[in-house]
Write an enzyme that holds these catalytic residues in place. Sequence first.
Site, mmCIF file in Angstrom:
data_model
loop_
_atom_site.group_PDB
_atom_site.id
_atom_site.type_symbol
_atom_site.label_atom_id
_atom_site.label_comp_id
_atom_site.label_asym_id
_atom_site.label_seq_id
_atom_site.Cartn_x
_atom_site.Cartn_y
_atom_site.Cartn_z
ATOM 1 N N ARG A 16 -10.633 -12.553 -0.195
ATOM 2 C CA ARG A 16 -9.421 -11.870 -0.460
ATOM 3 C C ARG A 16 -10.138 -12.792 -2.502
ATOM 4 O O ARG A 16 -9.110 -12.338 -3.215
ATOM 5 C CB ARG A 16 -8.716 -11.192 -0.791
ATOM 6 C CG ARG A 16 -8.434 -10.251 0.130
ATOM 7 C CD ARG A 16 -6.847 -9.925 0.113
ATOM 8 N NE ARG A 16 -5.931 -10.893 0.783
ATOM 9 C CZ ARG A 16 -4.511 -10.533 0.217
ATOM 10 N NH1 ARG A 16 -4.114 -9.445 -0.909
ATOM 11 N NH2 ARG A 16 -3.981 -11.294 0.260
ATOM 12 N N GLY A 443 7.770 6.922 -4.062
ATOM 13 C CA GLY A 443 8.501 6.174 -3.772
ATOM 14 C C GLY A 443 8.852 4.403 -3.933
ATOM 15 O O GLY A 443 10.164 3.907 -3.881
ATOM 16 N N ARG A 526 -7.460 -3.501 -5.419
ATOM 17 C CA ARG A 526 -6.655 -3.705 -4.629
ATOM 18 C C ARG A 526 -7.909 -3.736 -2.956
ATOM 19 O O ARG A 526 -8.669 -2.722 -2.900
ATOM 20 C CB ARG A 526 -6.411 -1.856 -4.590
ATOM 21 C CG ARG A 526 -5.510 -1.783 -3.819
ATOM 22 C CD ARG A 526 -3.979 -1.182 -3.992
ATOM 23 N NE ARG A 526 -3.223 -0.753 -2.896
ATOM 24 C CZ ARG A 526 -2.196 -0.977 -2.162
ATOM 25 N NH1 ARG A 526 -2.650 -2.443 -2.282
ATOM 26 N NH2 ARG A 526 -1.830 -0.649 -1.197
ATOM 27 N N ASP A 610 4.958 10.875 3.677
ATOM 28 C CA ASP A 610 3.200 11.004 2.861
ATOM 29 C C ASP A 610 2.310 11.255 3.551
ATOM 30 O O ASP A 610 1.905 10.735 4.586
ATOM 31 C CB ASP A 610 3.358 9.430 1.718
ATOM 32 C CG ASP A 610 3.926 8.945 1.298
ATOM 33 O OD1 ASP A 610 4.752 10.840 0.269
ATOM 34 O OD2 ASP A 610 5.075 7.929 0.738
ATOM 35 N N HIS A 705 -2.551 4.164 -11.591
ATOM 36 C CA HIS A 705 -3.622 2.963 -11.796
ATOM 37 C C HIS A 705 -4.067 2.290 -12.273
ATOM 38 O O HIS A 705 -4.860 1.649 -12.656
ATOM 39 C CB HIS A 705 -4.437 3.441 -11.246
ATOM 40 C CG HIS A 705 -4.778 4.598 -9.222
ATOM 41 N ND1 HIS A 705 -3.448 5.849 -9.668
ATOM 42 C CD2 HIS A 705 -3.829 4.060 -8.133
ATOM 43 C CE1 HIS A 705 -3.695 6.220 -7.745
ATOM 44 N NE2 HIS A 705 -3.727 4.717 -7.379
#
Length: 764
Positions: A16, A443, A526, A610, A705
Amino acid sequence: MTITHNLGFPRIGAQRELKRAVEAYWSGKKTAADLEETGRELRAAHWQRQAASGLQWVPVGDFAWYDHILEWTTLLGAVPARFGQPEGQPVSLDTLFRMGRGRAPSGTPTAACEMTKWFDTNYHYIVPELVPGQTFRIAREYLFEQVQEAQALGHQVKPVIPGPLTWLWQGKGDAYAGGASDAAKLQLLDTLLPVYAEVLARLARLGVEWVQIDEPILVLDLPQAWRDAFRTAYARLADAPVKLLVATYFGGLNDNLATALALPVAGLHVDLIRAPGQLQDVAAGLRPGQVLSAGIIDGRNIWRTDLDAALAALAPARQLLGERLWLAPSCSLLHVPVDLANETDLDAELRSWLSFAAQKLDELGLLGRALADARAPGVDEALAAQRAALRARRQSARIHNPAVGRRMAESNAVTRERAPFAERIARQQQLLKLPAFPTTTIGSFPQTAEIRALRRDWKSGALSDSAYEAAIRKEIESVIRFQEKIGLDVLVHGEPERNDMVEYFGELLAGFAFTRNGWVQSYGSRCVKPPIIFGDVARPAPMTVGWSSYAQSLTDKPVKGMLTGPVTILQWSFVRDDQPREQTCRQLALALRDEVVDLEQAGVRVIQIDEPAIREGLPLRRADWQAYLDWAVDCFRLSTAGVAADTQIHTHMCYSEFNDIIESIAAMDADVITIETSRSNMELLKAFEDFRYPNDIGPGVYDIHSPNVPDVDWMVGLMRKAAGRLPSERLWVNPDCGLKTRAWPETEAALVGMVEAARALRAG
């Protein structure tokens, strides 16, 4: 000789590296020069790995700082006016980032462009914003620079660009009310195609022979106007001084076959994983000299390829086409992890069943050698090893659980019914005593570095179970007290114990396995690490009851139990390919049903399941929708119908453009549904002009976001717009999505404003 090539490689890096570099740049810890250097290093490593697999060309243009569609949008100069792009000037990297996320190290923060799912994948792209009379120009040089970069390293290159029809189809604009298929957008081709022609001409001057031009909308239900536009658009590009390979993927051409075969291009790529039956018709319909690229390695899942079956499937086409049959993955390898070599923690048996991006290219190389000459040195031995791994997987005792099999056999008799909604909501209100416009969150709360370190230390054994539990309890209490202080009505425990909304549950369910570095890009910086469902799914013990019941014990306000739904766990995992997906989903639903019942018995009377991925599971062809929706809705109801009428069931869906499936959403019969609507300015609520949604709904009032803090009046305005379509007594006030990726200061400011907006609504 068999030509092998790749449609695209994961851009994030095996560790990453891109994520870390981009986030360091955003935070001011790295300069733009530092970021550019990381990009060059990653591209060089990726090209070298692909070349080592024997590819004829390496793809160029698949790299992106945030999203490849956004890269192309900025190259075309299609920057919305609010970003203040100076006329005639190059589009800067910071403007690209502001379009993607609303802010960057320089430039005025502003509302980000809309983000939505890329076809039926878990990747998100930034939606091009289109206006009538849109002008286009080459406004960035990245594609040409990267071609020269790869050539300087000694590689033969194949640039990869989004096709003009797919780019337009995916775009939106206030003037294009018909959605993605609005034919009015096709008027923009007159100004768009000359820029495409200029790009192709410049690539030719750099010595490029082939250009891959991605047109995946050819696997969709296309209106006739769009089919006609394909013919006229590519006729205008037919004189380009390069050879065009039109790439289709994620499905079969079906009724678009004639359109695709009529295009005046040098080659056509088709997906033989999603639509293996199209090979014969496509091969037979090619013109003399035209190339067929066979997408024969699965670009979306992580299982080793049955190369014997692939060779058998390809043999007739090879006989017909000879070396005009090229081999490739089915789609870009963006959707799978980078390299299995990094997975040293996986047990050897399971590891032998898997194939990540690097290994898929090795499989591709082996397949190419075997197709050209099965007697070539090393081919027989390599095929035998592949065969043995597949046989071992089929015969493994880890795959099937007899107890799960018995429960599945009895599952049709398990009730999916609850009391009517009117009865349920009355009993729930009597129990919960909520005000008008009740406020809640979705959440998760911010996952700080301290929380991540806590989980990491516990998993590594550096922190004892008791110390970990005490620290998590302290964090839960802090989140509960914060929510009480600002006046939220239905609270959450914040999920500090969860690294990911799917991985957390997978770690506690039988039939799952996990990687250390199996990351794939979800959006921007992300990344997610999908679990691997390799066998039958079962719940050995309660998964969330302890944390949720503890949170409820801290307050008199209701606290939601938080679960991820069966369809979303399925969609966001790498799923076994040896049984129908529907069957795996039903196993998940039965496991979650047990958890829902246990939460209720522990005193948790609001439970959220969800399902943000339910629309992304829709087949791309409308004719296939109902079969999927039937089992998806059935699995949700199977997981939720075991509780009393006064236990309130919530569900959450984000990025869900489900106007056209609203009847199935209603059939799920959740008491409250919370949805993503702020980026699209409540666009979703158009569905309610024709359909009277029967239950409570929370249309998200701000975009989590983006780090920008929403204005209170703006949130009030959005809710009043919602109240124009829905009874106000059925409306909730909530963010678009969970707050895991946000920082605490912006989270606090946004939620305080949201509560203030709800109070203003109650006051009239």
